[in-house]
Design a protein around this motif. Sequence first.
Motif, mmCIF file in Angstrom:
data_model
loop_
_atom_site.group_PDB
_atom_site.id
_atom_site.type_symbol
_atom_site.label_atom_id
_atom_site.label_comp_id
_atom_site.label_asym_id
_atom_site.label_seq_id
_atom_site.Cartn_x
_atom_site.Cartn_y
_atom_site.Cartn_z
ATOM 1 N N ASP A 123 54.155 95.852 27.657
ATOM 2 C CA ASP A 123 52.797 95.296 27.704
ATOM 3 C C ASP A 123 52.060 95.696 28.984
ATOM 4 O O ASP A 123 50.890 95.354 29.169
ATOM 5 N N ARG A 124 52.757 96.407 29.895
ATOM 6 C CA ARG A 124 52.090 96.843 31.131
ATOM 7 C C ARG A 124 51.181 98.039 30.860
ATOM 8 O O ARG A 124 51.332 98.729 29.849
ATOM 9 N N ASP A 125 50.289 98.353 31.816
ATOM 10 C CA ASP A 125 49.464 99.565 31.693
ATOM 11 C C ASP A 125 50.367 100.801 31.716
ATOM 12 O O ASP A 125 50.195 101.724 30.928
ATOM 13 N N ILE A 126 51.302 100.808 32.639
ATOM 14 C CA ILE A 126 52.268 101.925 32.700
ATOM 15 C C ILE A 126 53.575 101.409 32.107
ATOM 16 O O ILE A 126 54.248 100.558 32.694
ATOM 17 N N LYS A 127 53.896 101.937 30.904
ATOM 18 C CA LYS A 127 54.949 101.325 30.078
ATOM 19 C C LYS A 127 56.294 101.982 30.294
ATOM 20 O O LYS A 127 57.126 101.994 29.406
ATOM 21 N N LYS A 128 56.523 102.560 31.433
ATOM 22 C CA LYS A 128 57.715 103.380 31.618
ATOM 23 C C LYS A 128 58.512 102.908 32.826
ATOM 24 O O LYS A 128 57.926 102.591 33.860
#
Length: 316
Positions: A34-39
């Motif tokens: 669910d974060r902007d950067i999903k990694k």
Amino acid sequence: MAIGMEHLLDLESLSEEDLTLILDTARSFREVIDRDIKKVPTLRGITVVNLFYEPSTRTRISFELAEKRLSADTVSFSSSSSSVQKGESLKDTVQNIEAMRTDMVIIRHTSPGAAYFLTQSCDSKVINAGDGAHEHPTQGLLDIFTIRERYKRIKGLRVLIVGDIKHSRVARSNIWGLKRLGAEIVVCGPSTLLPYEVEKMGVEVYTDLDDALEGVDVVNILRIQRERQDTGYFPTLREYTRLYGINKERVKRLNPGFTIMHPGPMNRGIEITVDVAESCDSVILEQVTNGVAVRMAVLYLLMEKDAEALDNGEIV
Ligand code: CP
């Protein structure tokens, strides 16, 4: 806490502790996706092979995304465009791929036991992505995770699985996993589509859907396998829909706050009406989102057992 198994082949043999560990770990990964950067770099340096001997949309893309979100290197194999077409066996295929120094194999296959067979013929960690009518453990896990997110518990919930139970690996994985965590399971379908002595799995069995729906919290609706229409399991699709289709009149029998689930792919207008599938009580797309988090958890926990294979052994 480390998971108690080397591979994920089924939910029947999973302990309550391992099920809970996977679900709790998936909660952390759900926050990651669910974060902007999903990694995250958790599986950097690990190579995963996706071996698909059967068509798939959700499971295949979900595993590929889960692997990429964990920074693993991934390779996808489809039997229809491989040397399987020239007669190469499953064992030779996987041993040749493994010779290229891979670490994990995800396998979907038409034969029950194919994932177990791989554990006997290669050194990689193996995850069953659906083996014939046996089990589909990550689908079971994502269904259970979705229910737990909604109700904050599994114990005491009454879950109805409707449709072709006989041929459904999704039904089997749901039954084993949900029962282990304390849910009551009801199955309903035409008697021709119920496995012989299904009640020995510890489930309540109905052939009348209107009776089965009473007092139920969650309905998991299985795809009617249209290819079986001419095989004598049921007379016509129209009759199946009349007797076993979930529609907005029927859902009124369910407990308040009920949940509608379907593993996909859906036959809209056959086992489920469009208005029910798209209602606010339906979590069908939420199941798909949760599938990525659950598969990230399984990949991570299996590799974490060999902690030195990971950079730091932690979700970042
Ligand atoms: N639910 C499921 O297994 O879907 P796919 O066949 O598209 O992977």
